[in-house]
Design a protein around this motif. Structure first.
Motif, PDB file in Angstrom:
ATOM      1  N   ARG A 170       2.956   1.566  17.723  1.00 33.83           N
ATOM      2  CA  ARG A 170       3.185   2.698  18.623  1.00 33.83           C
ATOM      3  C   ARG A 170       2.783   2.351  20.055  1.00 33.83           C
ATOM      4  NH1 ARG A 170       0.168   6.157  16.208  1.00 33.83           N
ATOM      5  NH2 ARG A 170       1.640   6.677  14.579  1.00 33.83           N
ATOM      6  N   SER A 171       1.706   1.569  20.194  1.00 31.59           N
ATOM      7  CA  SER A 171       1.248   1.177  21.530  1.00 31.59           C
ATOM      8  C   SER A 171       2.234   0.234  22.217  1.00 31.59           C
ATOM      9  CB  SER A 171      -0.129   0.505  21.439  1.00 31.59           C
ATOM     10  OG  SER A 171      -0.033  -0.769  20.826  1.00 31.59           O
ATOM     11  N   LEU A 172       3.062  -0.435  21.414  1.00 33.72           N
ATOM     12  CA  LEU A 172       4.079  -1.346  21.952  1.00 33.72           C
ATOM     13  C   LEU A 172       5.382  -0.621  22.265  1.00 33.72           C
ATOM     14  CD1 LEU A 172       3.518  -4.421  19.599  1.00 33.72           C
ATOM     15  CD2 LEU A 172       2.869  -4.235  22.002  1.00 33.72           C
ATOM     16  N   GLY A 173       5.380   0.696  22.100  1.00 31.53           N
ATOM     17  CA  GLY A 173       6.563   1.489  22.428  1.00 31.53           C
ATOM     18  C   GLY A 173       7.546   1.638  21.284  1.00 31.53           C
ATOM     19  N   ILE A 174       7.129   1.260  20.066  1.00 35.50           N
ATOM     20  CA  ILE A 174       8.009   1.378  18.896  1.00 35.50           C
ATOM     21  C   ILE A 174       7.950   2.800  18.357  1.00 35.50           C
ATOM     22  CG2 ILE A 174       8.389   0.606  16.508  1.00 35.50           C
ATOM     23  CD1 ILE A 174       7.183  -2.108  17.355  1.00 35.50           C
ATOM     24  N   SER A 175       9.108   3.375  18.080  1.00 38.37           N
ATOM     25  CA  SER A 175       9.165   4.710  17.476  1.00 38.37           C
ATOM     26  C   SER A 175       8.893   4.556  15.981  1.00 38.37           C
ATOM     27  CB  SER A 175      10.531   5.349  17.709  1.00 38.37           C
ATOM     28  OG  SER A 175      10.619   6.586  17.046  1.00 38.37           O
ATOM     29  N   THR A 176       7.635   4.655  15.610  1.00 39.07           N
ATOM     30  CA  THR A 176       7.246   4.398  14.211  1.00 39.07           C
ATOM     31  C   THR A 176       7.874   5.409  13.249  1.00 39.07           C
ATOM     32  OG1 THR A 176       5.201   5.666  14.576  1.00 39.07           O
ATOM     33  CG2 THR A 176       5.076   3.270  14.820  1.00 39.07           C
ATOM     34  N   ASN A 177       8.077   6.631  13.700  1.00 39.03           N
ATOM     35  CA  ASN A 177       8.712   7.636  12.836  1.00 39.03           C
ATOM     36  C   ASN A 177      10.143   7.220  12.481  1.00 39.03           C
ATOM     37  OD1 ASN A 177       6.458   9.245  12.783  1.00 39.03           O
ATOM     38  ND2 ASN A 177       7.204  10.723  14.290  1.00 39.03           N
ATOM     39  N   THR A 178      10.860   6.721  13.482  1.00 38.82           N
ATOM     40  CA  THR A 178      12.228   6.242  13.242  1.00 38.82           C
ATOM     41  C   THR A 178      12.233   5.062  12.286  1.00 38.82           C
ATOM     42  OG1 THR A 178      12.906   6.948  15.456  1.00 38.82           O
ATOM     43  CG2 THR A 178      14.318   5.345  14.349  1.00 38.82           C
ATOM     44  N   MET A 179      11.275   4.142  12.478  1.00 43.46           N
ATOM     45  CA  MET A 179      11.194   2.967  11.616  1.00 43.46           C
ATOM     46  C   MET A 179      10.923   3.354  10.165  1.00 43.46           C
ATOM     47  SD  MET A 179      11.892   0.607  13.651  1.00 43.46           S
ATOM     48  CE  MET A 179      12.648   1.587  14.944  1.00 43.46           C
ATOM     49  N   LYS A 180      10.045   4.352   9.980  1.00 41.47           N
ATOM     50  CA  LYS A 180       9.744   4.814   8.615  1.00 41.47           C
ATOM     51  C   LYS A 180      10.974   5.421   7.951  1.00 41.47           C
ATOM     52  CE  LYS A 180       4.814   5.866   9.260  1.00 41.47           C
ATOM     53  NZ  LYS A 180       3.813   6.961   9.302  1.00 41.47           N
ATOM     54  N   ILE A 181      11.685   6.240   8.718  1.00 41.91           N
ATOM     55  CA  ILE A 181      12.881   6.887   8.169  1.00 41.91           C
ATOM     56  C   ILE A 181      13.939   5.844   7.807  1.00 41.91           C
ATOM     57  CG2 ILE A 181      14.830   8.393   8.724  1.00 41.91           C
ATOM     58  CD1 ILE A 181      12.871  10.092  10.392  1.00 41.91           C
ATOM     59  N   VAL A 182      14.180   4.907   8.716  1.00 39.31           N
ATOM     60  CA  VAL A 182      15.178   3.857   8.457  1.00 39.31           C
ATOM     61  C   VAL A 182      14.758   3.008   7.254  1.00 39.31           C
ATOM     62  CG1 VAL A 182      16.210   1.732   9.367  1.00 39.31           C
ATOM     63  CG2 VAL A 182      16.026   3.753  10.830  1.00 39.31           C
ATOM     64  N   GLY A 183      13.473   2.637   7.198  1.00 36.94           N
ATOM     65  CA  GLY A 183      12.971   1.840   6.078  1.00 36.94           C
ATOM     66  C   GLY A 183      13.145   2.550   4.750  1.00 36.94           C
ATOM     67  N   LEU A 184      12.842   3.838   4.710  1.00 36.28           N
ATOM     68  CA  LEU A 184      12.987   4.614   3.474  1.00 36.28           C
ATOM     69  C   LEU A 184      14.455   4.796   3.099  1.00 36.28           C
ATOM     70  CD1 LEU A 184      10.190   7.273   4.061  1.00 36.28           C
ATOM     71  CD2 LEU A 184      10.251   5.568   2.236  1.00 36.28           C
ATOM     72  N   MET A 185      15.317   4.893   4.093  1.00 40.52           N
ATOM     73  CA  MET A 185      16.754   4.990   3.816  1.00 40.52           C
ATOM     74  C   MET A 185      17.275   3.686   3.214  1.00 40.52           C
ATOM     75  SD  MET A 185      18.209   7.100   7.136  1.00 40.52           S
ATOM     76  CE  MET A 185      19.916   7.045   6.560  1.00 40.52           C
ATOM     77  N   ILE A 186      16.833   2.552   3.765  1.00 39.41           N
ATOM     78  CA  ILE A 186      17.233   1.249   3.214  1.00 39.41           C
ATOM     79  C   ILE A 186      16.708   1.110   1.790  1.00 39.41           C
ATOM     80  CG2 ILE A 186      16.905  -1.255   3.401  1.00 39.41           C
ATOM     81  CD1 ILE A 186      16.765  -0.857   6.459  1.00 39.41           C
ATOM     82  N   SER A 187      15.433   1.426   1.616  1.00 41.66           N
ATOM     83  CA  SER A 187      14.789   1.296   0.309  1.00 41.66           C
ATOM     84  C   SER A 187      15.516   2.099  -0.765  1.00 41.66           C
ATOM     85  CB  SER A 187      13.327   1.756   0.407  1.00 41.66           C
ATOM     86  OG  SER A 187      12.717   1.770  -0.866  1.00 41.66           O
ATOM     87  N   ASN A 188      15.735   3.386  -0.502  1.00 42.32           N
ATOM     88  CA  ASN A 188      16.353   4.238  -1.513  1.00 42.32           C
ATOM     89  C   ASN A 188      17.850   4.000  -1.648  1.00 42.32           C
ATOM     90  OD1 ASN A 188      14.227   6.235  -2.649  1.00 42.32           O
ATOM     91  ND2 ASN A 188      13.794   6.155  -0.467  1.00 42.32           N
ATOM     92  N   GLY A 189      18.474   3.485  -0.602  1.00 44.05           N
ATOM     93  CA  GLY A 189      19.877   3.092  -0.708  1.00 44.05           C
ATOM     94  C   GLY A 189      20.048   1.938  -1.685  1.00 44.05           C
ATOM     95  N   ILE A 190      19.153   0.953  -1.599  1.00 47.98           N
ATOM     96  CA  ILE A 190      19.192  -0.197  -2.520  1.00 47.98           C
ATOM     97  C   ILE A 190      18.822   0.238  -3.935  1.00 47.98           C
ATOM     98  CG2 ILE A 190      18.231  -2.482  -3.037  1.00 47.98           C
ATOM     99  CD1 ILE A 190      20.006  -2.464  -0.586  1.00 47.98           C
ATOM    100  N   VAL A 191      17.856   1.147  -4.061  1.00 45.20           N
ATOM    101  CA  VAL A 191      17.463   1.669  -5.382  1.00 45.20           C
ATOM    102  C   VAL A 191      18.647   2.385  -6.031  1.00 45.20           C
ATOM    103  CG1 VAL A 191      16.022   3.371  -6.567  1.00 45.20           C
ATOM    104  CG2 VAL A 191      15.001   1.829  -4.892  1.00 45.20           C
ATOM    105  N   ALA A 192      19.370   3.198  -5.236  1.00 46.30           N
ATOM    106  CA  ALA A 192      20.552   3.898  -5.750  1.00 46.30           C
ATOM    107  C   ALA A 192      21.649   2.901  -6.131  1.00 46.30           C
ATOM    108  CB  ALA A 192      21.073   4.878  -4.709  1.00 46.30           C
ATOM    109  N   LEU A 193      21.762   1.820  -5.361  1.00 45.28           N
ATOM    110  CA  LEU A 193      22.708   0.749  -5.698  1.00 45.28           C
ATOM    111  C   LEU A 193      22.377   0.182  -7.073  1.00 45.28           C
ATOM    112  CD1 LEU A 193      24.826  -1.499  -5.110  1.00 45.28           C
ATOM    113  CD2 LEU A 193      23.025  -2.738  -3.892  1.00 45.28           C
ATOM    114  N   ALA A 194      21.082  -0.072  -7.301  1.00 41.44           N
ATOM    115  CA  ALA A 194      20.640  -0.575  -8.611  1.00 41.44           C
ATOM    116  C   ALA A 194      21.014   0.409  -9.715  1.00 41.44           C
ATOM    117  CB  ALA A 194      19.129  -0.809  -8.600  1.00 41.44           C
ATOM    118  N   GLY A 195      20.782   1.706  -9.465  1.00 44.28           N
ATOM    119  CA  GLY A 195      21.113   2.724 -10.456  1.00 44.28           C
ATOM    120  C   GLY A 195      22.594   2.751 -10.778  1.00 44.28           C
ATOM    121  N   SER A 196      23.429   2.622  -9.749  1.00 40.77           N
ATOM    122  CA  SER A 196      24.884   2.667  -9.957  1.00 40.77           C
ATOM    123  C   SER A 196      25.379   1.459 -10.758  1.00 40.77           C
ATOM    124  CB  SER A 196      25.605   2.733  -8.618  1.00 40.77           C
ATOM    125  OG  SER A 196      25.417   1.537  -7.865  1.00 40.77           O
ATOM    126  N   ILE A 197      24.802   0.281 -10.492  1.00 39.80           N
ATOM    127  CA  ILE A 197      25.230  -0.935 -11.198  1.00 39.80           C
ATOM    128  C   ILE A 197      24.726  -0.927 -12.638  1.00 39.80           C
ATOM    129  CG2 ILE A 197      24.966  -3.450 -11.296  1.00 39.80           C
ATOM    130  CD1 ILE A 197      24.962  -3.467  -8.251  1.00 39.80           C
TER     131      ILE A 197
END
Length: 298
Positions: A170-197
């Motif tokens: 956060r001190s480096l100017g990174i929007s940590t909230n955005t990073m968390k949301i994007v990370g969780l979207m990637i994570s659960n997107g891949i998990v859902a991919l696993a479920g579909s396969i």
């Protein structure tokens, strides 16, 4: 031998789940229970789409979008409403149970007589389970390649920095909230991919297929990290895949030893506990051996 090949094929497919969980658990350092909801969500969306006549590959894209949306909801609860990550994941997971029932319309759906992503491989007349191995290896290699590319970018490094030290990021100017949301979207997107396969491999989607998935994913991650230490990021992901295969092989050996299949969840929990404690056991043994050596020299 056939059971070993089957275990390897299943290990490869379930390593996709572990790769998804790796982002939230290891990179973001969040305890995300959404996994147990997004996994059956991916299965439900893909199977229902195929049942309604959609192309299996398009159905997988729908599943990834659905899983990412679940991650978005959890991320919103964590970042905007300041709900603890564990509780936020549980809330999303609980809500997804009803959503999954709505998507499927009933407790389970069969893919009997429907084309799946495995149909192409089955038409090649490959030996039994080799179609699953071929597809699983292709998807895993693709995900690992995309991970390596993404996490080398400035945005990917920002996600890693958020998980490593949020205050510094956060001190480096990174929007940590955005990073968390994007990370969780990637994570659960891949998990859902696993479920579909996995649902297409099984030939059905079931409302209860998400139960215990987080333990399977964590077991794969922990086994891979404990047995293969001091490796690069790319090799860490490969070791995660190996951990998933080893986990499946261990479960096959347990089955061959005559254990009751109903005890698999208990055995999984014990295995995970053992591998989590293994570094401490090693350290204790090393210190004991060192003290013994010192006393002998005295």
């Amino acid at each position: 031998m056939n059971m070993i090949i089957s275990a390897v094929s299943q290990g490869l497919l379930w390593s996709i789940l572990a790769l998804g969980l790796f982002v939230s658990f290891r990179i973001l350092d969040l305890a995300d229970m959404t996994t147990e909801g997004s996994f059956p969500l991916g299965a439900a969306v893909a199977v229902q789409a195929i049942t309604l006549g959609a192309n299996p590959y398009i159905a997988i894209i729908f599943a990834i979008i659905a899983g990412s949306s679940a991650g978005l909801i959890t991320g919103f609860l964590i970042t905007k409403l300041q709900i603890p990550s564990l509780l936020a994941g549980i809330l999303t997971m609980t809500g997804l149970y009803s959503i999954n029932l709505r998507v499927m319309g009933r407790a389970n759906i069969s893919l009997l007589g429907k084309d799946t992503i495995f149909t192409v491989f089955q038409n090649m007349n490959l030996p039994r389970h080799f179609d699953t191995i071929a597809l699983g290896m292709t998807v895993v290699v693709l995900i690992i390649g995309l991970y390596v590319i993404f996490f080398k970018t400035e945005f990917g490094q920002a996600v890693i920095a958020t998980g490593d030290n949020e205050a510094m990021a956060r001190s480096l100017g990174i929007s940590t909230n955005t990073m968390k949301i994007v990370g969780l979207m990637i994570s659960n997107g891949i998990v859902a991919l696993a479920g579909s396969i996995i649902a297409q491999d099984n030939g059905y989607a079931d409302i209860s297929m998400g139960i215990g998935t987080i333990v399977i994913g964590l077991a794969s991650i922990i086994i891979g990290e404990v047995l293969f230490t001091n490796v690069s990021f790319k090799m860490r992901l490969v070791c995660l895949m190996l951990g998933s295969v080893l986990y499946r092989l261990i479960m096959v050996m347990v089955l061959e030893a005559g254990m009751n299949p109903n005890d698999f969840k208990l055995i999984s929990a014990v295995l995970l506990t053992f591998f989590l404690a293994l570094p401490k056991i090693k350290e204790t043994y090393y210190m004991y051996s060192l003290r013994k050596k010192v006393k002998r020299n005295d």
